[in-house]
Design a protein around this motif. Structure first.
Motif, PDB file in Angstrom:
ATOM      1  N   GLU A  86      -1.559  51.683  11.583  1.00 58.45           N
ATOM      2  CA  GLU A  86      -2.965  51.812  11.974  1.00 58.45           C
ATOM      3  C   GLU A  86      -3.086  52.271  13.430  1.00 58.45           C
ATOM      4  O   GLU A  86      -3.919  53.127  13.747  1.00 58.45           O
ATOM      5  N   GLY A 143      -4.038  56.221  13.024  1.00 57.59           N
ATOM      6  CA  GLY A 143      -5.469  56.106  12.832  1.00 57.59           C
ATOM      7  C   GLY A 143      -6.062  56.114  11.442  1.00 57.59           C
ATOM      8  O   GLY A 143      -7.215  56.530  11.278  1.00 57.59           O
ATOM      9  N   ARG A 203      -8.005  54.511   8.144  1.00 59.04           N
ATOM     10  CA  ARG A 203      -8.929  53.402   7.949  1.00 59.04           C
ATOM     11  C   ARG A 203      -8.131  52.185   7.492  1.00 59.04           C
ATOM     12  O   ARG A 203      -7.062  52.328   6.896  1.00 59.04           O
ATOM     13  N   ARG A 243      -7.867  51.704  14.705  1.00 60.53           N
ATOM     14  CA  ARG A 243      -8.247  53.086  14.413  1.00 60.53           C
ATOM     15  C   ARG A 243      -9.040  53.681  15.580  1.00 60.53           C
ATOM     16  O   ARG A 243      -8.790  54.806  15.997  1.00 60.53           O
ATOM     17  N   LYS A 244      -9.989  52.889  16.097  1.00 61.31           N
ATOM     18  CA  LYS A 244     -10.760  53.323  17.255  1.00 61.31           C
ATOM     19  C   LYS A 244      -9.852  53.478  18.475  1.00 61.31           C
ATOM     20  O   LYS A 244     -10.015  54.418  19.275  1.00 61.31           O
ATOM     21  N   TRP A 253      -6.720  54.312  18.453  1.00 60.54           N
ATOM     22  CA  TRP A 253      -5.956  55.550  18.263  1.00 60.54           C
ATOM     23  C   TRP A 253      -6.779  56.767  18.684  1.00 60.54           C
ATOM     24  O   TRP A 253      -6.299  57.628  19.424  1.00 60.54           O
ATOM     25  N   SER A 254      -8.021  56.835  18.233  1.00 62.84           N
ATOM     26  CA  SER A 254      -8.850  57.999  18.565  1.00 62.84           C
ATOM     27  C   SER A 254      -9.160  58.049  20.059  1.00 62.84           C
ATOM     28  O   SER A 254      -9.210  59.128  20.655  1.00 62.84           O
ATOM     29  N   MET A 259      -8.574  61.896  11.062  1.00 63.21           N
ATOM     30  CA  MET A 259      -9.179  60.613  10.692  1.00 63.21           C
ATOM     31  C   MET A 259      -9.895  60.689   9.342  1.00 63.21           C
ATOM     32  O   MET A 259     -10.424  59.693   8.860  1.00 63.21           O
TER      33      MET A 259
END
Length: 386
Positions: A199, A203, A205, A324-325, A327-328, A345
């Motif tokens: 995760e 990234g 979900r 995930r957030k 990673w972005s 994503m």
């Protein structure tokens, strides 16, 4: 024999007072020109039988001048779940909000008599601003569907002028690039390590990561660096009845995709990746190689157990959804192109380049993995010097 009593939408026969009734309604016209009369047994009161007849009447295209919300719910909203192919979580959320928040308050209200002030009055009884928001959203949707199906002739009173408490998102920490190495050490050896590394490293979900199999990982060595190409093709979601394995979210052109996991995540994954089966198995054995939802760990279980583990160890807890957030955000700090990040994503950026992204999946994914790897090295070195 008990007498059939005619009501507005059919007939009702009382079999056991207050307990059991049989209903009949007008069906389709048969080849001989006569109309069929389907029937159904209702276990409940006379009012329950009348309500069921009303729902059937509405479902068959009938319009009730004084339709109530409970009639709208059963006659239009519930059938719309299948018609519009709503995801299981969306269905369950709608049902929960209706049964707990709206049904006790507005079930007997006449739909076309609803005013904005009535909406405000009902919402004011709900303490949580987030629950208020969910109730308002569902209420607005119900009336919009009633209007769309021509069950009512009205303007939707659920407008932006309806006063609601402001829902303020709770601040949740993100994983910073300079923290990655220490964070990896802190989760080393826990059951969910491979899942969390994936995760944070590429990234997906949460529900996509929880549905990953070892077979979805492809080893790749290139220019002295180790990568895993990961096939994102399904998702595991929590539901009222456990968990459900389903296809990826929204447009499969973008959600069914290949992402790349680079160093330092790939090095540790190579050590702990199982030979086959779920990345995070539930513990239930599978002998035929066909993995069902029950063979994967429930996403809700992953979150709760991981949080509990962090609390016991006294380490920073980063919600799996926020990985995930994270990673972005790290990709943005690393200077990666927004369009590539968005597509990796599972989002379409709406451009021609986005439409052709599948041809660039591997090169674009590896570029993102390299950018993140270099950014983590730089930020870790800076933190070490301070």
């Amino acid at each position: 024999m008990a007498k059939r009593n005619k009501v507005r939408w059919g007939h009702i026969e009382e079999l056991i007072p207050e307990e059991k009734h049989r209903i009949w309604w007008e069906g389709d016209i048969k080849p001989n020109g006569k109309r069929s009369q389907p029937s159904k047994t209702i276990y409940g009161t006379w009012e329950d039988a009348e309500l069921e007849l009303a729902k059937i009447y509405i479902q068959r295209g009938g319009v009730l001048p004084d339709m109530t919300y409970e009639e709208l719910w059963g006659g239009v909203i519930v059938p719309s779940f299948d018609k519009y192919d709503l995801a299981i979580r969306t269905r369950e959320d709608n049902i929960r909000v209706w049964e707990k928040e709206l049904e006790p308050r507005i079930a007997k209200d006449i739909v076309h008599e609803t005013t904005g002030l009535r909406v405000e009055e009902v919402l004011a009884e709900i303490d949580s601003p987030w629950v208020q928001k969910s109730a308002f959203s569902l209420w607005r949707k119900m009336i919009n569907l009633a209007i769309h199906h021509e069950k009512v002739d009205m303007a939707n009173p659920c407008t932006r002028y309806v006063y609601r408490k402001k829902a303020v998102p709770k601040a949740r920490p993100l994983l910073q690039a300079h923290e990655v190495i220490d964070w990896m050490k802190s989760i080393r050896g826990i059951k969910y390590e491979a899942l969390l590394l994936t995760e944070a490293g590429c990234g997906p979900r949460v529900e996509e990561a929880c549905a990953l199999l070892a077979e979805d990982f492809t080893w790749l060595e290139q220019e002295g660096h180790l990568y895993f190409l990961i096939d994102i093709n399904k998702a595991l979601v929590s539901s009222r009845h456990g968990r459900v394995l389903k296809e990826t979210k929204t447009d499969e052109r973008y959600c069914k995709r290949v992402v790349a996991l680079g160093e330092p995540f790939s090095i540790r994954i190579a050590e702990i990746l199982p030979e086959s089966g779920p990345l995070c198995p539930s513990g239930k054995s599978c002998e035929d190689g066909i993995y069902l939802a029950e063979h994967y760990t429930n996403p809700a279980t992953v979150s709760s157990k991981y949080k509990s583990s962090c609390g016991k160890k006294g380490i920073k807890y980063v919600n799996p959804g926020k990985l995930r957030k994270s990673w972005s955000t790290m990709q943005g700090d690393a200077g990666s192109e927004d369009s590539l990040v968005s597509l990796a994503m599972g989002h379409s950026d709406g451009t021609t380049r986005g439409a052709n992204y599948q041809e660039l999946t591997r090169s674009g994914a590896l570029m993102l993995a390299d950018n993140l790897s270099a950014h983590i090295k730089r930020e870790t070195a800076k933190a070490f010097k301070m």
